[in-house]
Design an enzyme around this catalytic site. Structure first.
Site, PDB file in Angstrom:
ATOM      1  CE  LYS A  26      -6.768  16.499 -21.268  1.00 19.37           C
ATOM      2  NZ  LYS A  26      -6.250  17.836 -20.934  1.00 19.37           N
TER       3      LYS A  26
ATOM      4  CG  ASP B 211     -10.073  12.882 -38.226  1.00 16.02           C
ATOM      5  OD1 ASP B 211     -10.360  13.092 -37.035  1.00 16.02           O
ATOM      6  OD2 ASP B 211     -10.732  12.123 -38.960  1.00 16.02           O
TER       7      ASP B 211
ATOM      8  CG  HIS C  88      -2.971  24.559 -15.199  1.00 16.51           C
ATOM      9  ND1 HIS C  88      -2.709  24.116 -16.471  1.00 16.51           N
ATOM     10  CD2 HIS C  88      -4.311  24.583 -15.081  1.00 16.51           C
ATOM     11  CE1 HIS C  88      -3.844  23.886 -17.082  1.00 16.51           C
ATOM     12  NE2 HIS C  88      -4.833  24.164 -16.270  1.00 16.51           N
TER      13      HIS C  88
ATOM     14  CD  GLU D  25      -5.029  21.602 -20.653  1.00 20.91           C
ATOM     15  OE1 GLU D  25      -5.754  20.823 -21.304  1.00 20.91           O
ATOM     16  OE2 GLU D  25      -4.233  21.209 -19.785  1.00 20.91           O
TER      17      GLU D  25
HETATM   18  C1  MEV Z   1      -3.619  18.083 -18.183  1.00 23.45           C
HETATM   19  O1  MEV Z   1      -4.243  18.583 -19.330  1.00 23.45           O
HETATM   20  C2  MEV Z   1      -2.658  16.960 -18.519  1.00 23.45           C
HETATM   21  C3  MEV Z   1      -2.049  16.224 -17.306  1.00 23.45           C
HETATM   22  O2  MEV Z   1      -3.103  15.790 -16.451  1.00 23.45           O
HETATM   23  C4  MEV Z   1      -1.272  15.064 -17.846  1.00 23.45           C
HETATM   24  C5  MEV Z   1      -0.803  14.087 -16.798  1.00 23.45           C
HETATM   25  O3  MEV Z   1      -1.428  13.988 -15.704  1.00 23.45           O
HETATM   26  O4  MEV Z   1       0.186  13.383 -17.068  1.00 23.45           O
HETATM   27  C6  MEV Z   1      -1.189  17.149 -16.493  1.00 23.45           C
END
Ligand code: MEV
Length: 426
Positions: free
Chosen positions: A264, A280, A378, A86
Site C-alpha cells: 500500500k 487509470d 505524519h 495524504e
Molecule cells: C501509509 O499510507 C503507508 C505505510 O503504512 C506503508 C508501510 O507500512 O510500509 C506507512
C-alpha cells in the site's frame, strides 16, 4: 424536497444540463449555496471538459498536486508531479530520492508495453481441439486484428502474439484465447478491447463455439517496470538502519498482512503519479496486487538486501500499464501540464519513473517505521489538516497545529478547543 419524497431514482438525470443536476443534488443533500458553489469552482479543469469525461457530473473534486524533488533516474533529473490527499507521501519520496542520489540514484528499466487481451470461448464440445484450430490460425487472427489499428502498427505497435489455454471452471471447460498487443504509448485498454472484439467472429468461426468476454487483463505480466537503488549506510542512519529495513522486509515476506500494507505504501507513490498524469489508478492497483500474489502467496513488491559494502540495496518490479497518450492523459489540462513537468515522452519512461517512486516510497516508509515510527512526522502534517477541519484559517492554521504538536495531543476536539482559545484571546 421533503424527506418522504427523497429518492435517488432519477430517470433522465444524465440528460439534464450540469446546473440542473447540481440543483437536484443540492436539494437532495441539503447543501448550502456555498457548498454548491465550491463544487463547481473550476480549478484547472473546466466544467465543460469534466462533463464530457464522465457521466452525471455535478462538480469538481480538486486534490493537492505537489512535486517530489531530488529524483535522479538513469542519470536524468526529474521533478515528479504527485496528486494525493495524504500528507507525508511527497515529502517521504523526496527525502528518499535525496538519499538515493548519493550512490547514483535509481536505475530503472521496463519491458516493451505489451498488454494481454482475453477472449472467452464457451459451448465447445472439444475445447482442446478448438484450441489447436485457433493456434494454427495464429497468423490469420493477428493480421485480422492488426488491420483494425493501422495507426498503431505504423507506430511500431500492434498484436504480436496469440496464445490459448483451456480452463476447467465451475461452469465447465472453456477456451481462453489471448492476444498479446504492443500498445506503444497508450495505456492500451481501448486498443486491446477493440482488437479482442474484432477477433471474436473469427474465433467463433474457427472453433464453432460462442465468444463471451472480450477484455484486457490488468495482470499485465508482459508490461513490467523495475527500478533499483543503493542507499549509503551512513546517509540513511548507519548499519542499524540497514538491518532494521531488512528485518521490516523479512516481516513482509513472511506475512501477507504486513505485505498488504508494505505494498500500500508503494502504491501511495505510484498512484499519486498516475493521478497527476491522468492515468487509470485502479488498473495499476489491480495489476500490482495480482502480481504480488502471482506465486499463490501474496508477497511484497520490493526486495531489499545488504551489499558487500554494507549499504542497503532495493529493487521493485511490477506491472505498470500507463500511457502518455489517450484517455484523460490527453484531455485533462492539469494532466498534460504534469506530464510536461515530468518531461517524459514515452509510456515506458513514465513507468520507469513510477517504479522508482514506488521504491523510494517503500524505502522511506520502512526506514521511518523501523526507526522513529511514522506518527511523529505524519501527525505534524496531520495537525494542519485537523486545524483546518476545526475551522482555522490563515495564520491560525499553523498556530493551532503547532500548539497541538507541542502538547503531543493531535486531535480534532483539541484543535477546536485551541482555536476557540486563540480566538477569544485575539
Ligand atoms: C501509509 O499510507 C503507508 C505505510 O503504512 C506503508 C508501510 O507500512 O510500509 C506507512
Amino acid at each position: 424536497m421533503s424527506p418522504s419524497t427523497k429518492t435517488s431514482r432519477l430517470p433522465g438525470f444524465h440528460k439534464l444540463p450540469l446546473p440542473q443536476r447540481l440543483e437536484i443534488v443540492k436539494e437532495f443533500a441539503g447543501l448550502s449555496d456555498e457548498e454548491a458553489k465550491l463544487l463547481i469552482a473550476e480549478a484547472g479543469l473546466k466544467l465543460e471538459v469534466a462533463d464530457r469525461m464522465v457521466e452525471n457530473v455535478i462538480g469538481l473534486m480538486p486534490l493537492p498536486l505537489g512535486v517530489a524533488v531530488n529524483f535522479l533516474i538513469n542519470g536524468k533529473d526529474f521533478l515528479v508531479p504527485m496528486c494525493i490527499e495524504e500528507p507525508s507521501v511527497i515529502a517521504a519520496a523526496s527525502n528518499a530520492a535525496r538519499m538515493a542520489r548519493v550512490k547514483g540514484g535509481f536505475k530503472a528499466g521496463s519491458t516493451a508495453p505489451v498488454m494481454i487481451g482475453q477472449i472467452q470461448v464457451v459451448d465447445l464440445p472439444n475445447p482442446f481441439e478448438a484450441m489447436l484450430r485457433v493456434l494454427r490460425a495464429r497468423e490469420e487472427v493477428l493480421e485480422a486484428v492488426n488491420r483494425k489499428d493501422p495507426v498503431l502498427v505504423k507506430l511500431g505497435g500492434g498484436a504480436r502474439d496469440l496464445t490459448a489455454k483451456v480452463l476447467d471452471t465451475v461452469a465447465g471447460y472453456m477456451l481462453i484465447v489471448e492476444l498479446h498487443v504492443d500498445v506503444r504509448d497508450a495505456m492500451g485498454a481501448n486498443v486491446v478491447n477493440t482488437m479482442c472484439e474484432a477477433a471474436a467472429p473469427l474465433i467463433e468461426d474457427l472453433t464453432g463455439g460462442k465468444v463471451l468476454l472480450r477484455i484486457l487483463t490488468n495482470l499485465a505480466t508482459e508490461r513490467l517496470a523495475w527500478a533499483e537503488a543503493v542507499f549509503d549506510k551512513e546517509v540513511i542512519g548507519g548499519p542499524e538502519v540497514v538491518e532494521a529495513v531488512l528485518k521490516a522486509h523479512a516481516f513482509a515476506l513472511a506475512d501477507p498482512y504486513r505485505a498488504a500494507t508494505h505494498n500500500k505504501g508503494i502504491m501511495n507513490g505510484i498512484v499519486a503519479v498516475a493521478l497527476a498524469t491522468g492515468n487509470d489508478t485502479r488498473a495499476l492497483e489491480a495489476g500490482a496486487h495480482a502480481y504480488a500474489a502471482r506465486t499463490g502467496r501474496y508477497q511484497p513488491l520490493t526486495h531489499w538486501w545488504r551489499t558487500a559494502e554494507g549499504d542497503l540495496a532495493g529493487r521493485i518490479e511490477l506491472p505498470l500499464a500507463v500511457g502518455v497518450v489517450g484517455g484523460a492523459t490527453g484531455v485533462h489540462p492539469i494532466a498534460k501540464i504534469a506530464r510536461k513537468i515530468l518531461g517524459v515522452t514515452t509510456a515506458q519512461e513514465l513507468a520507469e519513473v513510477m517504479a522508482s517512486v514506488g521504491l523510494a516510497q517503500n524505502f522511506a516508509a520502512l526506514r521511518a517505521l523501523a526507526t522513529e515510527g511514522i506518527q511523529r512526522g505524519h501527525m505534524k502534517l496531520h495537525a494542519r489538516n485537523l486545524a483546518i477541519a476545526a475551522g482555522a484559517t490563515g495564520e491560525l492554521i499553523d498556530l493551532v497545529a503547532r500548539r497541538m504538536v507541542e502538547e503531543g495531543n493531535i486531535r480534532l476536539d483539541r484543535a477546536r478547543e485551541i482555536l476557540e482559545d486563540l480566538k477569544t484571546k485575539a
